[in-house]
Design a protein around this motif. Structure first.
Motif, mmCIF file in Angstrom:
data_model
loop_
_atom_site.group_PDB
_atom_site.id
_atom_site.type_symbol
_atom_site.label_atom_id
_atom_site.label_comp_id
_atom_site.label_asym_id
_atom_site.label_seq_id
_atom_site.Cartn_x
_atom_site.Cartn_y
_atom_site.Cartn_z
ATOM 1 N N SER A 45 0.709 -1.281 0.100
ATOM 2 C CA SER A 45 0.103 -0.118 0.133
ATOM 3 C C SER A 45 0.880 1.109 -0.047
ATOM 4 C CB SER A 45 -1.167 0.110 1.268
ATOM 5 O OG SER A 45 -1.908 -1.031 1.150
ATOM 6 N N ASP A 170 -6.122 -1.508 -4.501
ATOM 7 C CA ASP A 170 -5.712 -1.902 -3.351
ATOM 8 C C ASP A 170 -6.638 -2.998 -2.570
ATOM 9 O OD1 ASP A 170 -4.080 -2.618 -1.226
ATOM 10 O OD2 ASP A 170 -3.679 -0.511 -0.623
ATOM 11 N N GLU A 171 -6.271 -4.092 -2.705
ATOM 12 C CA GLU A 171 -7.098 -5.022 -2.090
ATOM 13 C C GLU A 171 -8.689 -5.071 -2.749
ATOM 14 O OE1 GLU A 171 -6.072 -7.517 0.322
ATOM 15 O OE2 GLU A 171 -4.220 -6.343 1.172
HETATM 16 MG MG LIG Z 1 -1.986 -2.360 2.443
#
Ligand SMILES: [Mg+2]
Ligand SMILES: Nc1ncnc2c1ncn2[C@@H]1O[C@H](COP(=O)(O)OP(=O)(O)OP(=O)(O)O)[C@@H](O)[C@H]1O
Length: 253
Positions: A45, A170-171
């Motif tokens: 991240s 991100d995810e």
């Molecule tokens: Mg992360």
């Protein structure tokens, strides 16, 4: 050999005593999907936030479309064509789908006193959603009532509409049902079909394996491996993450 889109060179980032990134380099070509994977705290991240201009690197360089860039804000990265889709932060709950779609980039009409062009916003938002195969009842639906997958879809449609060149997810499949997660994977393929590159961050190796062309594996702030899909199985990616080194070295002992 494709044309280079993004090049990250020796990026370092520290938070107090934590070295979140210890000199990470990788590059990707136009149209490629990169799976950015690694254990919790690996630095994924942080790297994404540096690429999108939300954080500044302490050291290292970012090149986008061959030019060295130093984003002063995510807005600047966005206008250059980089969009980020966050799991929760992507949209504003208390606004409608159409408002979220255009947030900060609303079309206006009229001379002199300019008014937001709601009609156009509603139409274009629904059209883009339907173009990428998403059905949402109405542009007036509040985002708070959307499912996780639908939120991702609105954020991805927005990237398509504003002609992003690179989308960072991100995810995007975390906390989604099986069917919704599959839908998000379809969206990534849809981006690729439109020539839009993406960086897909996830803990679900099977999800990313399905859509990525190559994998960049981080471990405690360092890149420990980079594989093209042809050269690696999902199991080998999992083992690389588990042992903190490339599979070949693991096999060699
Ligand atoms: Mg992360
Ligand atoms: N704003 C911050 N302040 C202090 N430490 C931070 C900050 N952001 C990240 N870190 C630390 O930097 C390291 C890398 O974090 P990062 O969030 O990039 O990891 P990640 O690979 O995304 O992990 P996860 O898979 O859990 O999301 C971690 O040790 C984290 O605690």
């Amino acid at each position: 050999m494709g044309e280079e889109l993004l090049r990250v060179v020796n990026v370092k980032k520290r938070f107090g005593r934590v070295e979140a990134l210890k000199g990470v380099s990788f590059n990707m070509n136009k149209g490629e999907v990169v799976g950015l994977v690694g254990d919790n705290g690996a630095g994924k991240s942080t790297l994404a936030k540096i690429i999108i201009g939300y954080l500044r690197p302490d050291e290292g360089e970012i090149y986008f479309e061959g030019k060295k860039v130093r984003w002063s804000s995510p807005l600047e990265a966005r206008s250059a064509g980089i969009e980020m889709v966050y799991q929760d932060l992507a949209l504003v709950d208390v606004m409608s789908v159409a408002r979220n779609f255009f947030l900060g980039r609303e079309p206006v009409k009229g001379k002199g006193l300019q008014l937001l062009d709601f009609k156009r916003m509603n139409e274009e938002c629904m059209r883009t959603l339907s173009d990428i195969g998403i059905k949402i009842r109405s542009p007036h639906v509040m985002v708070s009532s959307l499912s996780g997958g639908e939120r991702q879809a609105v954020a991805v449609a927005r990237a398509v509409y504003f002609k992003a060149k690179l989308v960072i997810l991100d995810e995007p499949t975390a906390n989604l049902s099986v069917r919704e997660a599959l839908r998000v994977l379809e969206l990534v393929k849809e981006l690729k079909a439109r020539g839009i590159s993406s960086i897909f961050i996830t803990h679900n190796i099977y999800h990313v394996y399905e859509v990525a062309d190559k994998f960049v594996i981080l471990d405690k702030g360092s890149k420990i491996a980079e594989y093209y899909k042809e050269g690696v199985t999902p199991q080998e990616i999992i083992e690389t993450i588990k042992y903190g080194k490339p599979v070949a070295e693991v096999i060699k002992g």
